[in-house]
Structures are given as C-alpha cells and as structure tokens.
Design an enzyme around this catalytic site. Structure first.
Site: not given
Length: 417
Positions: A88, A183
C-alpha cells in the site's frame, strides 16, 4: 565470487510497473485490506512469482502475498529467513495516475516536476541527492506521490526472487516472501500468518538511504482524551456553559512545544494530537505518543493529564477522561536477543560494496509488530526518499544495491548455517 556485477537487473522495470497501480490504503475502512485495489498489485505479483517459477505463490483473502523459494544448499540446518515489503501507499497524498519519470545521470541541479511548477526537488532540501551524482533518479510527475514507499522494496524483493531462481550458484536456505497491505495505516500485519511464514528471522525492505539498517523503532501508544463540558442555550449561557470545544483548544495550546513532533528529533519522543472532534457538551482529542524508551510513554501521557488538570481548574463543572492503548513496541528489545540477525544484514551490505550504518527509526514498520509476534525483523534500506509527498524519489542504482544486499544476505545465512 562477485556474481552481482554480471546480473541483468529487473528491478527498475518492475518498479515502474508497480507504481502505476493505485494501492492507497484507507484508515477509515474497517476491512482487510482496507481497499480492494491493493489486491490488484497482489494479483500481479502472484502472477509474476509463478512465472519466475515459485510454485506456491498465492494471494489470500486479506490481501497478503505469500511465496516460498526452496533451499538449494546441501546444508541441513540453514535457518529459514523471510523478506517483507508492503504494497500500500500512504493516504497523505494522491496515488492515482502515478506517472514515473527517470531523470538520467543526475547532475546536481534541482529537479522540476513537469505537471506542477511548484513541485521542485531541491538539493538544498534533499541532502541525500549529493550522493546520487551520475545516478538515475526516478520521480513522479508532480501531481501524485511516487510510491517508492514501499514499491521500491516490493520491486527489489521481486528482482531478488528472479535472480535466485535464475542463478542456482547463489546458495541459500529456504526463503519466504511476504507482501502486506495496510502498513501505512498501522494494520500491516493484523492478519499475517506467522505459522505459514515459518521463518526464524525476517527483513523488511522499507528504509531510506543505501547502507542504512534500522534495528530500533519508537515504542508507540495511542491516547484518547474525552472532555465532558456543560451545554446551555447560547442566549442564556452566561455562568453556565463550559464548552468542551474551547476546553479542548486550550489543552492543545497548553501542550509543551518541547514535546511536539515539530520541535523534536533524534532520540526524543513526542506527544502529538492527530484528530479532534466534538461539540459544546463533549469533545474528543486523539493523540499518538512516541518514545524509544517504553517507560517514558506513561510519563508523556501524564503530561497530557497535567495539562488537562490545569485547564479544567477554570471549568469547575467539566471533567475529562484519558484512555491509553498500546500500538507497537521498540523492536530492538527483541532483536537484541538474536544479534546475528542484524550482524548478518550488516555483513551483506558490506559485501554489496556499501558502508553499513545502523540507525533508529522515528516511527514504526511492519517489523516492529512482527518482532513481537515471534518473527524478529529489522529494516533494510530500499532507497526511498521524501516519502508520503509529491517530491518522493528513488535512484535506480540504490534499488540495485538493495537487490545485491538481499542476495548476499541469503548467502551469508547459508554460509553460517
């Protein structure tokens, strides 16, 4: 044997491909992954891993990619190690429509980004650029972040997988691969299957300058301050109303500058209000509390209490409540029990021709939580700079050095096994 000089790197092509896939996470979403579009990259990575020849590569329902490279050594007791990066990108800046640009043979000038004249990557603001003279710098076009955090790490691990499969002369034990979602919103390993990984140690590829290795993170708590004021009709409020909104504002204003992120650096911790909501009768301030020393977290929380106590002296009919909760802890506490994990990483960087530097992170990584889940995980450089911004950049040569480091690290563990 210096095998790396003859490698045909694939890391740049992979990186350019990956950053064009929008994978922003969303803290307001309750699902895992927080955004389904993160799986778009996950599916591509699985396809490429299978094409490389890694037969068990798969994407699970939560958006995690797992894969295994079997050992090719005759040594029976080489520990299993894992390499991990997150897919991400941060919600701070748009990740839609990323247009990567390669600036060949950087000459030390400021880099103007073509889609926004106000976005100029200045040497004065990015001192690490002085180490990139003659290198090829990759940026976005000025309207988005680049996504080097952490698609540089993803591309480096993917290239290392390609090299390991295609160069059997690189001896190694079992290598596990883990790519995580979310994350950037603090949920990167919420659904990670540690038993499936089955490794003794792991390394996140999510650091900054080439040669840096990080074995220490902040310890982190969250705190929620709830203020209960006194509501009244504003036309008849004299002597009655005690606005929770105004109380909240005064508490924030009274927090010491010496404990704010904008006035701290190095090994100093901080207290940081990150969200405020409410109305006259009740208001809530959310804080993050950070320090390298775990014991200081409670001291920092007590600063919030002391400030609130002082402010509330002027509001005798109002009250507050402060709730704190653990977020993550300093991974150094775990890594100190297994010093070879960091030592082998430093040796791998030396073999890759770098001067390794051990650093502390003023933040956290997936490795912070993985370490306390039973998988000790320091962080190795990926070459990413100015992350979470439109001026994010990475160099081709630093990414290639990261691939070299991964390969040498596999060999060090095999030699020592």
């Amino acid at each position: 044997m210096d095998f790396t000089a003859s490698l045909s790197f694939t890391v740049t092509d992979r990186f350019l491909r990956y950053v064009q896939i929008d994978t922003q996470s969303d803290a307001s979403s309750p699902t895992t992954p927080s955004t389904e579009k993160q799986k778009d990259l996950g599916r591509l990575l699985v396809t490429e891993l299978l094409e490389i020849g890694i037969a068990d590569a798969h994407l699970d329902q939560y958006g995690y990619v797992y894969a295994t490279i079997p050992a090719n050594t005759d040594k029976p007791n080489v520990p299993v190690i894992c390499f991990c990066s997150h897919m991400d990108t941060a919600p701070d800046c748009s990740g839609t429509g990323v247009k990567p640009i390669i600036h060949k043979k950087y000459n030390g000038d400021d880099i103007a980004l073509p889609d926004d004249a106000t976005q100029v990557i200045k040497l004065a603001d990015h001192p690490d650029l002085k180490n990139q003279l003659g290198n090829d710098i990759i940026t976005a076009s000025g309207n988005t972040l680049l996504g080097a955090d952490n698609k540089a790490g993803v591309a480096e691990i993917m290239d290392a997988c390609y090299q390991l499969i295609n160069h059997p002369e690189i001896k190694h034990g079992v290598i596990k691969i883990l790519f995580t979602p979310d994350e950037e919103i603090g949920r990167g390993v919420d659904k990670a299957d540690i038993a499936k990984i089955g490794a003794f140690a792991a390394y996140t590829m999510d650091g900054e300058s080439a040669g840096n290795m990080e074995n220490e993170t902040f310890s982190a708590d969250g705190a929620k301050l709830t203020i209960n004021g006194v509501s009244s009709h504003p036309g008849f409020a004299q002597g009655k109303m005690e606005s929770a909104i105004k109380i909240a504002g005064k508490i924030i204003s009274a927090l010491p500058d010496s404990l704010s992120p904008e006035h701290t650096s190095g090994m100093q911790g901080f207290v940081h209000p990150v969200d405020i909501s409410g109305h006259v009768e009740a208001a809530v301030i959310d804080f993050i509390i950070r320090d390298f020393e775990e014991d200081k977290l409670s001291e920092h929380a007590n600063v919030i209490r002391s400030v609130a106590d002082e402010v509330l002296k002027s509001y005798p009919n109002s009250t507050y409540m402060l709730d704190t909760h653990q977020q993550y802890r300093n991974m150094k506490n775990v890594l100190a029990q297994h010093p070879q994990i960091v030592d082998y990483g430093m040796e791998a960087m030396r073999r890759a021709g770098l001067e390794p530097k051990l650093c502390s992170i003023r933040g956290g990584t997936d490795g912070s939580r993985l370490s306390f889940m039973g998988l000790p995980t320091p962080n190795i450089f990926a070459g990413e700079h100015a992350f979470h911004s439109k001026q994010e950049w990475v160099s081709v040569q630093d990414m290639q050095k990261a691939v070299d480091t991964i390969l040498h690290l596999c060999m060090v563990w095999e030699e020592k096994g």
